[in-house]
Scaffold this motif. Structure first.
Motif, PDB file in Angstrom:
ATOM      1  N   PRO A  53       0.822  -1.215   0.000  1.00 32.60           N
ATOM      2  CA  PRO A  53       0.000   0.000   0.000  1.00 32.60           C
ATOM      3  C   PRO A  53       0.860   1.272   0.000  1.00 32.60           C
ATOM      4  O   PRO A  53       1.873   1.357   0.707  1.00 32.60           O
ATOM      5  CB  PRO A  53      -0.793  -0.120   1.302  1.00 32.60           C
ATOM      6  CG  PRO A  53      -0.849  -1.588   1.577  1.00 32.60           C
ATOM      7  CD  PRO A  53       0.458  -2.137   1.099  1.00 32.60           C
ATOM      8  N   GLY A  54       0.465   2.224  -0.830  1.00 39.12           N
ATOM      9  CA  GLY A  54       1.125   3.522  -0.871  1.00 39.12           C
ATOM     10  C   GLY A  54       2.376   3.601  -1.708  1.00 39.12           C
ATOM     11  O   GLY A  54       2.972   4.679  -1.819  1.00 39.12           O
ATOM     12  N   THR A  55       2.784   2.494  -2.340  1.00 47.48           N
ATOM     13  CA  THR A  55       4.071   2.502  -3.052  1.00 47.48           C
ATOM     14  C   THR A  55       3.955   2.713  -4.556  1.00 47.48           C
ATOM     15  O   THR A  55       4.926   3.102  -5.192  1.00 47.48           O
ATOM     16  CB  THR A  55       4.833   1.187  -2.820  1.00 47.48           C
ATOM     17  OG1 THR A  55       4.068   0.093  -3.361  1.00 47.48           O
ATOM     18  CG2 THR A  55       5.074   0.963  -1.337  1.00 47.48           C
ATOM     19  N   LYS A  56       2.782   2.462  -5.133  1.00 47.17           N
ATOM     20  CA  LYS A  56       2.648   2.545  -6.590  1.00 47.17           C
ATOM     21  C   LYS A  56       1.228   2.916  -6.979  1.00 47.17           C
ATOM     22  O   LYS A  56       0.266   2.446  -6.355  1.00 47.17           O
ATOM     23  CB  LYS A  56       3.031   1.201  -7.240  1.00 47.17           C
ATOM     24  CG  LYS A  56       3.028   1.216  -8.770  1.00 47.17           C
ATOM     25  CD  LYS A  56       3.503  -0.102  -9.326  1.00 47.17           C
ATOM     26  CE  LYS A  56       3.426  -0.141 -10.856  1.00 47.17           C
ATOM     27  NZ  LYS A  56       4.297   0.889 -11.493  1.00 47.17           N
ATOM     28  N   PRO A  63       4.055  19.880 -17.694  1.00 43.91           N
ATOM     29  CA  PRO A  63       3.735  19.783 -19.124  1.00 43.91           C
ATOM     30  C   PRO A  63       4.211  18.436 -19.664  1.00 43.91           C
ATOM     31  O   PRO A  63       5.213  17.882 -19.208  1.00 43.91           O
ATOM     32  CB  PRO A  63       4.530  20.940 -19.751  1.00 43.91           C
ATOM     33  CG  PRO A  63       4.823  21.867 -18.622  1.00 43.91           C
ATOM     34  CD  PRO A  63       4.941  21.009 -17.402  1.00 43.91           C
ATOM     35  N   GLY A  64       3.480  17.905 -20.627  1.00 42.48           N
ATOM     36  CA  GLY A  64       3.867  16.641 -21.242  1.00 42.48           C
ATOM     37  C   GLY A  64       4.098  16.822 -22.729  1.00 42.48           C
ATOM     38  O   GLY A  64       3.238  17.354 -23.434  1.00 42.48           O
ATOM     39  N   ALA A 100       5.354   7.082  -6.282  1.00 41.33           N
ATOM     40  CA  ALA A 100       4.219   6.603  -7.084  1.00 41.33           C
ATOM     41  C   ALA A 100       3.909   7.523  -8.265  1.00 41.33           C
ATOM     42  O   ALA A 100       2.978   7.255  -9.023  1.00 41.33           O
ATOM     43  CB  ALA A 100       2.989   6.465  -6.203  1.00 41.33           C
ATOM     44  N   TYR A 101       4.652   8.609  -8.421  1.00 43.49           N
ATOM     45  CA  TYR A 101       4.413   9.596  -9.485  1.00 43.49           C
ATOM     46  C   TYR A 101       5.427   9.387 -10.605  1.00 43.49           C
ATOM     47  O   TYR A 101       6.581   9.097 -10.342  1.00 43.49           O
ATOM     48  CB  TYR A 101       4.548  11.004  -8.911  1.00 43.49           C
ATOM     49  CG  TYR A 101       4.595  12.105  -9.937  1.00 43.49           C
ATOM     50  CD1 TYR A 101       3.417  12.648 -10.438  1.00 43.49           C
ATOM     51  CD2 TYR A 101       5.807  12.584 -10.417  1.00 43.49           C
ATOM     52  CE1 TYR A 101       3.467  13.653 -11.390  1.00 43.49           C
ATOM     53  CE2 TYR A 101       5.861  13.582 -11.364  1.00 43.49           C
ATOM     54  CZ  TYR A 101       4.693  14.115 -11.855  1.00 43.49           C
ATOM     55  OH  TYR A 101       4.738  15.099 -12.807  1.00 43.49           O
ATOM     56  N   PRO A 102       5.045   9.551 -11.898  1.00 42.87           N
ATOM     57  CA  PRO A 102       3.700   9.845 -12.426  1.00 42.87           C
ATOM     58  C   PRO A 102       2.900   8.567 -12.621  1.00 42.87           C
ATOM     59  O   PRO A 102       3.394   7.477 -12.328  1.00 42.87           O
ATOM     60  CB  PRO A 102       4.019  10.500 -13.764  1.00 42.87           C
ATOM     61  CG  PRO A 102       5.266   9.781 -14.217  1.00 42.87           C
ATOM     62  CD  PRO A 102       6.058   9.524 -12.962  1.00 42.87           C
ATOM     63  N   ILE A 103       1.671   8.711 -13.165  1.00 41.84           N
ATOM     64  CA  ILE A 103       0.811   7.538 -13.299  1.00 41.84           C
ATOM     65  C   ILE A 103       1.087   6.754 -14.575  1.00 41.84           C
ATOM     66  O   ILE A 103       0.482   5.712 -14.802  1.00 41.84           O
ATOM     67  CB  ILE A 103      -0.685   7.902 -13.222  1.00 41.84           C
ATOM     68  CG1 ILE A 103      -1.130   8.753 -14.436  1.00 41.84           C
ATOM     69  CG2 ILE A 103      -0.987   8.636 -11.925  1.00 41.84           C
ATOM     70  CD1 ILE A 103      -2.627   8.978 -14.492  1.00 41.84           C
ATOM     71  N   GLY A 104       1.995   7.249 -15.421  1.00 45.46           N
ATOM     72  CA  GLY A 104       2.310   6.524 -16.647  1.00 45.46           C
ATOM     73  C   GLY A 104       3.311   7.271 -17.482  1.00 45.46           C
ATOM     74  O   GLY A 104       3.900   8.271 -17.066  1.00 45.46           O
ATOM     75  N   SER A 105       3.502   6.790 -18.701  1.00 45.23           N
ATOM     76  CA  SER A 105       4.413   7.409 -19.657  1.00 45.23           C
ATOM     77  C   SER A 105       3.596   7.935 -20.831  1.00 45.23           C
ATOM     78  O   SER A 105       2.368   7.906 -20.812  1.00 45.23           O
ATOM     79  CB  SER A 105       5.456   6.389 -20.126  1.00 45.23           C
ATOM     80  OG  SER A 105       4.808   5.247 -20.688  1.00 45.23           O
ATOM     81  N   MET A 162       1.805  13.448 -15.226  1.00 46.20           N
ATOM     82  CA  MET A 162       0.453  13.420 -14.676  1.00 46.20           C
ATOM     83  C   MET A 162       0.430  12.699 -13.341  1.00 46.20           C
ATOM     84  O   MET A 162       0.958  11.593 -13.208  1.00 46.20           O
ATOM     85  CB  MET A 162      -0.511  12.736 -15.651  1.00 46.20           C
ATOM     86  CG  MET A 162      -1.976  12.828 -15.258  1.00 46.20           C
ATOM     87  SD  MET A 162      -3.065  12.118 -16.533  1.00 46.20           S
ATOM     88  CE  MET A 162      -2.974  13.384 -17.799  1.00 46.20           C
ATOM     89  N   GLY A 163      -0.160  13.335 -12.349  1.00 48.41           N
ATOM     90  CA  GLY A 163      -0.348  12.719 -11.054  1.00 48.41           C
ATOM     91  C   GLY A 163      -1.797  12.334 -10.860  1.00 48.41           C
ATOM     92  O   GLY A 163      -2.579  12.260 -11.817  1.00 48.41           O
ATOM     93  N   PHE A 164      -2.153  12.094  -9.618  1.00 47.49           N
ATOM     94  CA  PHE A 164      -3.532  11.723  -9.314  1.00 47.49           C
ATOM     95  C   PHE A 164      -3.927  12.357  -7.990  1.00 47.49           C
ATOM     96  O   PHE A 164      -3.171  12.327  -7.014  1.00 47.49           O
ATOM     97  CB  PHE A 164      -3.686  10.203  -9.231  1.00 47.49           C
ATOM     98  CG  PHE A 164      -5.042   9.715  -9.654  1.00 47.49           C
ATOM     99  CD1 PHE A 164      -5.336   9.494 -10.987  1.00 47.49           C
ATOM    100  CD2 PHE A 164      -6.041   9.493  -8.712  1.00 47.49           C
ATOM    101  CE1 PHE A 164      -6.589   9.055 -11.391  1.00 47.49           C
ATOM    102  CE2 PHE A 164      -7.299   9.051  -9.096  1.00 47.49           C
ATOM    103  CZ  PHE A 164      -7.582   8.837 -10.446  1.00 47.49           C
ATOM    104  N   GLY A 165      -5.106  12.962  -7.984  1.00 46.99           N
ATOM    105  CA  GLY A 165      -5.636  13.550  -6.767  1.00 46.99           C
ATOM    106  C   GLY A 165      -6.525  12.557  -6.052  1.00 46.99           C
ATOM    107  O   GLY A 165      -6.206  11.368  -5.956  1.00 46.99           O
ATOM    108  N   LEU A 166      -7.654  13.005  -5.570  1.00 47.29           N
ATOM    109  CA  LEU A 166      -8.633  12.136  -4.926  1.00 47.29           C
ATOM    110  C   LEU A 166      -9.811  11.977  -5.888  1.00 47.29           C
ATOM    111  O   LEU A 166     -10.746  12.749  -5.891  1.00 47.29           O
ATOM    112  CB  LEU A 166      -9.086  12.727  -3.591  1.00 47.29           C
ATOM    113  CG  LEU A 166      -7.961  13.013  -2.585  1.00 47.29           C
ATOM    114  CD1 LEU A 166      -8.517  13.634  -1.316  1.00 47.29           C
ATOM    115  CD2 LEU A 166      -7.164  11.747  -2.270  1.00 47.29           C
ATOM    116  N   GLY A 167      -9.678  10.995  -6.785  1.00 47.11           N
ATOM    117  CA  GLY A 167     -10.728  10.718  -7.756  1.00 47.11           C
ATOM    118  C   GLY A 167     -10.476  11.223  -9.154  1.00 47.11           C
ATOM    119  O   GLY A 167     -11.255  10.935 -10.064  1.00 47.11           O
TER     120      GLY A 167
END
Length: 424
Positions: free
Chosen positions: A207-210, A363-364, A340-345, A351-356
């Motif tokens: 939990p919390g790592t990825k 910039p990407g 755990a950041y970012p959520i992908g390539s 891009m990160g993730f908030g609550l929902g």
């Protein structure tokens, strides 16, 4: 494609007339009144039209709101090719994972009431989650486990750092266990039963790592039920849908509305589109036992834009306030730990993730039309929304096509940002 070309006209609202949808009105304005170029914004029509003519989509809707008012409401093509039914403003769509932000807002309503705390262990609400294990080697044929370093929290569920998975996007030993136990495959299963099954399967990560996309939001739905003492559908209806006037958003389509339900399409091997879910045979015609807060809702463009306008206005729509402004701002900033950041390539780099919601942090290079601070999410049937607080805009793009395609969103997004006038 002869049938589509009979109805390829795109219809737009770009004036101050009220948009009346199933008994309520959306606030509207002309593009120029809310800092948008009407000439540039109109180019979204040609972009949607092209996708229809290329048989990439049957039809679609784009809604653009700026400064709290709808400046464009575009419909194009067909909601049903075989029956030659045009796409309408009140067409009902499968929104799949665009259910997730609604579920998270519901949980944050309870957070503001003190009934849920973000760093509460999930086991406080679902006791079976107290002693979860983590798979030692997810690529091994043999499933061996180790103890979790800590318990999964409510915050982990909201930001997808729980260690749970979906079982359908990967082929690890844990994914195979999900498929074997039918975690998402049994419509007769309740949320309580699903979470009990999940507790028997090891986590994929500590939990919390990825960040890992998963059934976390469905588990959050069960937390809402326990904390509120209500079933998820009733809580949604009483605390979100009725206050916002979202009259067509639900876990199923009642018989009186089924004629407004769009057909879902997929690709033909030889090109073009084939129906994969028709209104007359759809499972959405019946209320499910499994109330999936992660992907079970249907909605309309008008309904979901009201939800977006509430978020754009920091938790308030008209005289109705669902959340405090500081709560919305917390939800829509990156909540991921550095590891755990970012959520992908690719398009998800930066891009990160908030609550929902996904949140653009940097910039990407592969997402040049995006803005830092922009947040939103999409759904499996090629639906998407995004909100840019910096630009004071909210955009909704709805089609019905599986597998997920970002074609419509990608076609209109640069046009919409280019339509923002200087000095906005």
């Amino acid at each position: 494609m002869k049938l589509i070309r009979k109805v390829t006209l795109c219809f737009a609202l770009t004036c101050c007339l009220p948009v009346i949808l199933v008994g309520y009105e959306l606030p509207t304005a002309s593009p120029g009144q809310v800092g948008l170029s009407e000439e540039k914004l109109a180019k979204t029509r040609a972009a949607l039209q092209k996708l229809v003519e290329e048989e990439r989509i049957a039809g679609g809707i784009v809604v653009v709101a700026s400064r709290g008012k709808v400046a464009q409401f575009e419909t194009c093509g067909l909601m049903d090719i075989e029956d030659e039914k045009p796409m309408n403003r009140d067409t009902i769509f499968r929104i799949y994972s665009m259910s997730k932000p609604i579920t998270t807002v519901a949980a944050m309503i309870l957070f503001e009431e003190g009934k849920i705390k973000l760093d509460d262990p999930v086991s406080k609400y679902i006791p079976e989650f107290r002693d979860l294990k983590v798979v030692a080697d997810r690529n091994s044929e043999e499933v061996t486990t180790v103890a979790a370093d800590r318990q999964v929290t409510v915050r982990d569920l909201m930001r997808h750092t729980s260690g749970l998975t979906y079982g359908i996007f990967g082929n690890t030993n844990v994914d195979k266990l999900y498929r074997k136990s039918m975690v998402l495959g049994a419509d007769s299963m309740t949320l309580e039963e699903m979470t009990q099954k999940l507790a028997e399967i090891p986590l994929l990560y500590q939990p919390g790592t990825k960040w890992h996309y998963s059934v976390s939001t469905d588990v959050l739905g069960r937390v809402i039920e326990v904390a509120s003492g209500q079933s998820l559908d009733i809580f949604f209806s009483e605390r979100i849908f009725e206050p916002l006037g979202m009259e067509d958003t639900a876990f199923y389509v009642p018989a009186a509305k089924i004629d407004r339900f769009a057909t879902n399409y997929g690709p033909k091997l030889q090109g073009g589109l084939r129906p994969t879910d028709k209104p007359e045979t759809t499972r959405y015609a019946n209320m499910p036992a499994f109330l999936s807060g992660g992907g079970g809702l249907v909605s309309t463009a008008g309904d979901y834009m009201r939800f977006c306008l509430m978020l754009l206005n920091n938790g308030k729509l008209g005289n109705t306030r669902l959340l405090k402004g500081r709560t919305v701002r917390m939800m829509t900033r990156n909540q991921l730990p550095k590891k755990a950041y970012p959520i992908g390539s690719g398009g998800r780099a930066g891009m990160g993730f908030g609550l929902g919601f996904s949140v653009r942090v940097e910039p990407g290079s592969q997402a040049p039309a995006s803005r830092v601070g922009e947040f939103g999410w999409g759904g499996m049937a090629s639906t998407h929304f995004w909100i840019s607080p910096r630009d004071k805009i909210a955009v909704l793009v709805l089609t019905q096509y599986i597998p997920y395609s970002g074609r419509a969103e990608n076609a209109v997004k640069p046009i919409i940002y280019d339509a923002i006038l200087d000095g906005k």
